[in-house]
Design an enzyme around this catalytic site. Structure first.
Site, PDB file in Angstrom:
ATOM      1  N   GLU A   1      45.655   7.131  31.093  1.00  0.00           N
ATOM      2  CA  GLU A   1      45.203   7.660  32.396  1.00  0.00           C
ATOM      3  C   GLU A   1      44.681   6.520  33.279  1.00  0.00           C
ATOM      4  OE1 GLU A   1      46.429  10.317  32.600  1.00  0.00           O
ATOM      5  OE2 GLU A   1      45.914  11.754  31.047  1.00  0.00           O
TER       6      GLU A   1
ATOM      7  N   HIS B   1      47.617   4.842  34.758  1.00  0.00           N
ATOM      8  CA  HIS B   1      48.157   5.643  35.866  1.00  0.00           C
ATOM      9  C   HIS B   1      47.351   5.381  37.136  1.00  0.00           C
ATOM     10  CE1 HIS B   1      49.750   8.796  32.746  1.00  0.00           C
ATOM     11  NE2 HIS B   1      50.291   7.599  32.612  1.00  0.00           N
TER      12      HIS B   1
ATOM     13  N   TYR C   1      48.559   3.623  41.082  1.00  0.00           N
ATOM     14  CA  TYR C   1      48.462   4.113  42.466  1.00  0.00           C
ATOM     15  C   TYR C   1      47.927   3.014  43.386  1.00  0.00           C
ATOM     16  CZ  TYR C   1      48.911   8.386  39.771  1.00  0.00           C
ATOM     17  OH  TYR C   1      49.342   9.333  38.875  1.00  0.00           O
TER      18      TYR C   1
ATOM     19  N   GLU D   1      47.617  18.537  33.707  1.00  0.00           N
ATOM     20  CA  GLU D   1      48.654  17.597  33.258  1.00  0.00           C
ATOM     21  C   GLU D   1      50.045  18.200  33.298  1.00  0.00           C
ATOM     22  OE1 GLU D   1      47.037  14.463  30.606  1.00  0.00           O
ATOM     23  OE2 GLU D   1      46.421  16.184  29.426  1.00  0.00           O
TER      24      GLU D   1
ATOM     25  N   GLU E   1      52.597  12.208  30.939  1.00  0.00           N
ATOM     26  CA  GLU E   1      51.909  13.500  31.109  1.00  0.00           C
ATOM     27  C   GLU E   1      52.543  14.584  30.238  1.00  0.00           C
ATOM     28  OE1 GLU E   1      49.159  13.363  32.233  1.00  0.00           O
ATOM     29  OE2 GLU E   1      49.154  11.756  33.703  1.00  0.00           O
TER      30      GLU E   1
ATOM     31  N   HIS F   1      51.088  14.219  26.929  1.00  0.00           N
ATOM     32  CA  HIS F   1      49.694  14.672  26.921  1.00  0.00           C
ATOM     33  C   HIS F   1      49.642  16.207  26.887  1.00  0.00           C
ATOM     34  CE1 HIS F   1      48.588  10.715  29.271  1.00  0.00           C
ATOM     35  NE2 HIS F   1      49.200  10.500  28.120  1.00  0.00           N
TER      36      HIS F   1
HETATM   37 ZN    ZN Z   1      47.838  10.553  33.972  1.00  0.00          ZN
HETATM   38 ZN    ZN Z   2      47.565  12.788  31.168  1.00  0.00          ZN
END
Ligand code: ZN
Ligand code: ZN
Length: 342
Positions: free
Chosen positions: A115, A118, A122, A182, A216, A219
């Protein structure tokens, strides 16, 4: 709920329950309660990526040629995704401490790390296409945009309740919220970027998004397994009221996701909102299936065939990078992981 002890010499290495069980705290992958978690661990490691390996120079030029509506949507989607991943880093950390199973704790640690990757991605994308001032503005959207805020609060409330008062019932509700975050709340965002990609626009960003989507999906699989095992370990949670809660929560989430699509994608070329509404219900059914539950919208189909090349299978089943023909080692998944079409 009690947190897992650092170690406990009188408890078995193989845990006795997902929460509030007996577990020594040592991790021995040969002696775990849910053996398929070892496979998931390896898939998560094989999927490792970092944003900095994705070239963004073409995207930087193409961004300037997007129409103003596409630029605005692009920024709002990134703004949304940044909040979701920030919440996830915190939530997975909260959950981890209460899992009385060393293998699940280990996987939660890796998910938490992903995470963070991720989130950085961005910033990486935005730093390639807009000024630093605008970047910082995009990270403020979530505080002021009412449509963005209401859907984030919907998840935040369940996560905060678990943080403030961790008990089996608040854990149950937080896991359901996780499945929404998610497994559903990313999908309008994903589809927007893939829609640009099918016009050969912003391919670097879409490649990055496809890596995030692949993560994701793993997850969601993990939390779906946690959910199913929780109902086995704690049958008192498996009540008609709680199952109805899941369907009501997911139905409300579908409503938020549809509103988000109507708000952001209403005049984006190539997007048909009617198809989108059905696609979101189709995605919600998949999450229910991962939780061992029947679909809420049995009639819903994936009516957007153009999105299938961006499915996990399409990405996982090839060693060639979808976008740039660059060789990568993808983690392999198979049917027994519960993955299927995007
Ligand atoms: Zn994520
Ligand atoms: Zn995630």
């Amino acid at each position: 709920m009690k947190k897992q002890d650092i170690f406990n010499t009188s408890a078995p290495n193989k845990s006795t329950a997902i929460i509030e069980g007996e577990s020594s705290g040592i991790l021995n992958w040969n002696d775990i309660r849910m053996p398929h978690m070892y496979k998931l661990y390896k898939v998560l490691l094989l999927n490792h990526w970092i944003a900095d390996e994705i070239p963004m120079s073409k995207d930087a030029l193409q961004y300037l040629e997007l129409d103003p509506k596409e630029q605005e949507t692009f920024k709002k989607q990134i703004g949304l995704l940044a909040v979701l991943d920030s919440m996830q880093t915190m939530f997975v950390g909260d959950v981890k401490d209460y899992l009385t199973d060393s293998s699940l704790q280990a996987i939660a640690a890796i998910i938490g790390q992903q995470e963070v990757v991720h989130n950085q991605s961005y910033s990486y994308v935005l730093s390639s296409i807009v000024s630093e001032k605008e970047q910082n503005e995009i990270f403020e959207y979530w505080k002021h945009d009412p449509i963005l805020l209401e859907r984030n609060l919907f998840i935040r409330d369940a996560y905060q309740e678990f943080r403030d008062d961790p008990n089996p019932q608040s854990f149950f509700k937080a896991v359901v919220a996780d499945m929404v975050l998610e497994g559903i709340f990313f999908y309008v965002g994903f589809a927007f970027f893939y829609n640009l990609a099918r016009d050969q626009k912003m391919l670097g960003t879409s490649q990055m998004i496809s890596y995030i989507q692949r993560d994701e999906n793993q997850h969601s699989y993990f939390f779906g397994e946690v959910f199913k095992q929780l109902l086995v370990d704690r049958p008192e949670l498996n009540t008609p009221e709680n199952i109805q809660y899941v369907y009501d929560f997911i139905d409300e989430a579908v409503g938020y996701e549809i509103r988000w699509a109507e708000y952001l994608l209403n005049d984006i070329a190539g997007i048909d909102l009617d198809e989108f509404r059905e696609y979101i219900r189709f995605v919600a059914n998949k999450r229910l299936r991962l939780m061992g539950l029947a679909p809420a919208y049995p009639e819903a189909q994936n009516v957007m065939p153009w999105i299938k090349p961006f499915s996990d299978e399409a990405l996982n089943d090839t060693k060639t990078d979808f976008f740039e023909a660059k060789s990568r080692n993808y983690g392999k998944t198979s049917d027994d992981n519960g993955f299927d079409d995007l």
